[in-house]
Scaffold this motif. Sequence first.
Motif, PDB file in Angstrom:
ATOM      1  N   SER A 300       0.826  -1.204   0.000  1.00 36.82           N
ATOM      2  CA  SER A 300       0.000   0.000   0.000  1.00 36.82           C
ATOM      3  C   SER A 300       0.864   1.259   0.000  1.00 36.82           C
ATOM      4  O   SER A 300       1.787   1.389   0.812  1.00 36.82           O
ATOM      5  CB  SER A 300      -0.913   0.016   1.228  1.00 36.82           C
ATOM      6  N   PRO A 301       0.611   2.212  -0.920  1.00 36.21           N
ATOM      7  CA  PRO A 301       1.360   3.473  -0.924  1.00 36.21           C
ATOM      8  C   PRO A 301       1.121   4.310   0.327  1.00 36.21           C
ATOM      9  O   PRO A 301       1.903   5.204   0.632  1.00 36.21           O
ATOM     10  CB  PRO A 301       0.827   4.206  -2.163  1.00 36.21           C
ATOM     11  N   SER A 302       0.042   4.006   1.064  1.00 38.73           N
ATOM     12  CA  SER A 302      -0.285   4.814   2.244  1.00 38.73           C
ATOM     13  C   SER A 302       0.804   4.749   3.286  1.00 38.73           C
ATOM     14  O   SER A 302       0.987   5.694   4.072  1.00 38.73           O
ATOM     15  CB  SER A 302      -1.613   4.332   2.851  1.00 38.73           C
ATOM     16  N   ASN A 303       1.554   3.628   3.322  1.00 43.62           N
ATOM     17  CA  ASN A 303       2.594   3.468   4.327  1.00 43.62           C
ATOM     18  C   ASN A 303       3.931   4.060   3.876  1.00 43.62           C
ATOM     19  O   ASN A 303       4.859   4.138   4.666  1.00 43.62           O
ATOM     20  CB  ASN A 303       2.783   1.984   4.653  1.00 43.62           C
ATOM     21  N   ARG A 304       4.059   4.415   2.595  1.00 46.96           N
ATOM     22  CA  ARG A 304       5.329   4.903   2.072  1.00 46.96           C
ATOM     23  C   ARG A 304       5.307   6.406   1.776  1.00 46.96           C
ATOM     24  O   ARG A 304       6.352   7.037   1.693  1.00 46.96           O
ATOM     25  CB  ARG A 304       5.685   4.156   0.782  1.00 46.96           C
ATOM     26  N   ILE A 305       4.143   6.938   1.559  1.00 46.25           N
ATOM     27  CA  ILE A 305       4.015   8.357   1.246  1.00 46.25           C
ATOM     28  C   ILE A 305       3.286   9.031   2.399  1.00 46.25           C
ATOM     29  O   ILE A 305       2.466   8.395   3.074  1.00 46.25           O
ATOM     30  CB  ILE A 305       3.251   8.545  -0.068  1.00 46.25           C
ATOM     31  N   GLY A 306       3.532  10.314   2.590  1.00 44.23           N
ATOM     32  CA  GLY A 306       2.940  11.058   3.697  1.00 44.23           C
ATOM     33  C   GLY A 306       1.431  10.986   3.739  1.00 44.23           C
ATOM     34  O   GLY A 306       0.822   9.979   3.400  1.00 44.23           O
ATOM     35  N   GLY A 307       0.775  12.088   4.066  1.00 38.64           N
ATOM     36  CA  GLY A 307      -0.664  12.121   4.225  1.00 38.64           C
ATOM     37  C   GLY A 307      -1.416  11.961   2.913  1.00 38.64           C
ATOM     38  O   GLY A 307      -0.850  11.837   1.824  1.00 38.64           O
ATOM     39  N   GLN A 308      -2.754  12.005   3.032  1.00 40.85           N
ATOM     40  CA  GLN A 308      -3.604  11.821   1.863  1.00 40.85           C
ATOM     41  C   GLN A 308      -3.431  12.936   0.831  1.00 40.85           C
ATOM     42  O   GLN A 308      -3.585  12.710  -0.366  1.00 40.85           O
ATOM     43  CB  GLN A 308      -5.075  11.751   2.302  1.00 40.85           C
ATOM     44  N   LEU A 309      -3.069  14.138   1.278  1.00 35.85           N
ATOM     45  CA  LEU A 309      -2.892  15.248   0.328  1.00 35.85           C
ATOM     46  C   LEU A 309      -1.738  14.958  -0.620  1.00 35.85           C
ATOM     47  O   LEU A 309      -1.870  15.140  -1.840  1.00 35.85           O
ATOM     48  CB  LEU A 309      -2.638  16.546   1.094  1.00 35.85           C
ATOM     49  N   ALA A 310      -0.604  14.503  -0.066  1.00 33.53           N
ATOM     50  CA  ALA A 310       0.551  14.189  -0.913  1.00 33.53           C
ATOM     51  C   ALA A 310       0.234  13.023  -1.848  1.00 33.53           C
ATOM     52  O   ALA A 310       0.620  13.026  -3.030  1.00 33.53           O
ATOM     53  CB  ALA A 310       1.764  13.863  -0.049  1.00 33.53           C
ATOM     54  N   GLN A 311      -0.477  12.012  -1.304  1.00 35.91           N
ATOM     55  CA  GLN A 311      -0.845  10.873  -2.133  1.00 35.91           C
ATOM     56  C   GLN A 311      -1.763  11.304  -3.283  1.00 35.91           C
ATOM     57  O   GLN A 311      -1.620  10.855  -4.421  1.00 35.91           O
ATOM     58  CB  GLN A 311      -1.545   9.814  -1.277  1.00 35.91           C
ATOM     59  N   THR A 312      -2.709  12.202  -2.982  1.00 38.78           N
ATOM     60  CA  THR A 312      -3.642  12.674  -4.013  1.00 38.78           C
ATOM     61  C   THR A 312      -2.906  13.450  -5.098  1.00 38.78           C
ATOM     62  O   THR A 312      -3.161  13.273  -6.301  1.00 38.78           O
ATOM     63  CB  THR A 312      -4.731  13.553  -3.376  1.00 38.78           C
ATOM     64  N   ARG A 313      -1.974  14.313  -4.690  1.00 40.78           N
ATOM     65  CA  ARG A 313      -1.227  15.092  -5.678  1.00 40.78           C
ATOM     66  C   ARG A 313      -0.405  14.196  -6.594  1.00 40.78           C
ATOM     67  O   ARG A 313      -0.395  14.384  -7.823  1.00 40.78           O
ATOM     68  CB  ARG A 313      -0.316  16.086  -4.962  1.00 40.78           C
TER      69      ARG A 313
END
Length: 415
Positions: A300-313
């Motif tokens: 899951s990218p959620s554990n490797r990238i910061g918050g949801q905002l960074a993931q969305t961008r």
Amino acid sequence: MTPREKRLSKDANMRLWRIFYYDYFDYPKCFEYLAQAREIADEAGIEDANIYIGLGCMYQTISEETDNFELGTQALDYYIMALDAGLRTADDLHTDMACTDVLSMASIQHGIPSVEAQWQRYSQLPETGPTAWLRRYNKLLHEAYTLLDRQRYDDAIGVFDRQLQLIDTTAYRRLVYFTCVERAKVYAKKGDFIEAVSQLRRPEHIAVSLGMKDMQLEVFELLAQFYEQAGEQLPATLGVIEGSAQAFPAFILHHLPAWLGGIMLGTLLINIIGCGSGLSLGAATILVRDVYSNLPARISPSNRIGGQLAQTRLTIVGLLLVAVGAALLMIDGTFINDLGFLSLGLRAVAILFPLSFALWLPGRFSQRAVLLSMLLGTVAMLLAKLWTLPGDAVYYGLGVALIPMFLPARHAHAS
């Protein structure tokens, strides 16, 4: 019969020929009356150029309707005989009429040089008497055909215009018709079929108003030919675009005022940006909130990238790059259009039967049947699309989606 009665009988047969040719278009009768007139003239020792003109007219008409070159040559021979007879008998009217026919038929058959000997004899005649204008007309006609042989089309059109100024348009409408048709043919030789059609409007009106069937047949055949050729030819002001996707922008750039085109292009740009941003943001939100968070922790990218905002961008950037790649790879095809129809079909396959049965027959189908219906129907439609099976792929998807709905339910759930 006396010589006077024979002459009257000959003239009567010639008048009957004109009636059956111009009013009834009865070829057998026409030939019958011309043959009788010629027989009487030969028996009485009368040399009549008008008889040869009639015979030439008949052969020319049939040659044009049957595309028979040999009959056209026979028509030219009769016209030459008429010209020679008119010169020998000093029959000015029929000499001038025969010369017009000789020139027009020679231009079709063998070219103007083939009748140069006849033309030299005719051109020596003085331009005097009631038919002086017709002799000037024939000299212009010879000049026009000579220019056409040299492919000087614009000069030939100018000569035809000068001819029209010589003609009494009330008394000699058939000659006006002939001149306008010849001018239209020149425009067709130039490749300007739209103008050629326009030039045929006047002769079309003359042919219809006079009720002349031979003229109507010719002008309608020419109109059909020029319309067909005009339809196969792009106008000079019409550019060629690489694909249908450029049709609307090309229309705005080339066929609208600059200020209006600028407004429309600006509006189109804002609309594309707005739709694209909304779609990319919606897709990124779904991926981040509904897909990434439900994936196993190790992938899951959620554990490797910061918050949801960074993931969305980052997801939006990835989606835009994929869209750009798809657009570049499918620029010459209908990929985007096909995806639009495919998305509509997938929605129908996934929800039509599950939603319909949930509304009309609630509580009679299991959750497993509904999920299988949505999954199998979607897969079936995609496979039918990829394998290009006959018919529309959506019907394969709907057929497969219907099957799981009839599986026995283990638990009663409202679908």
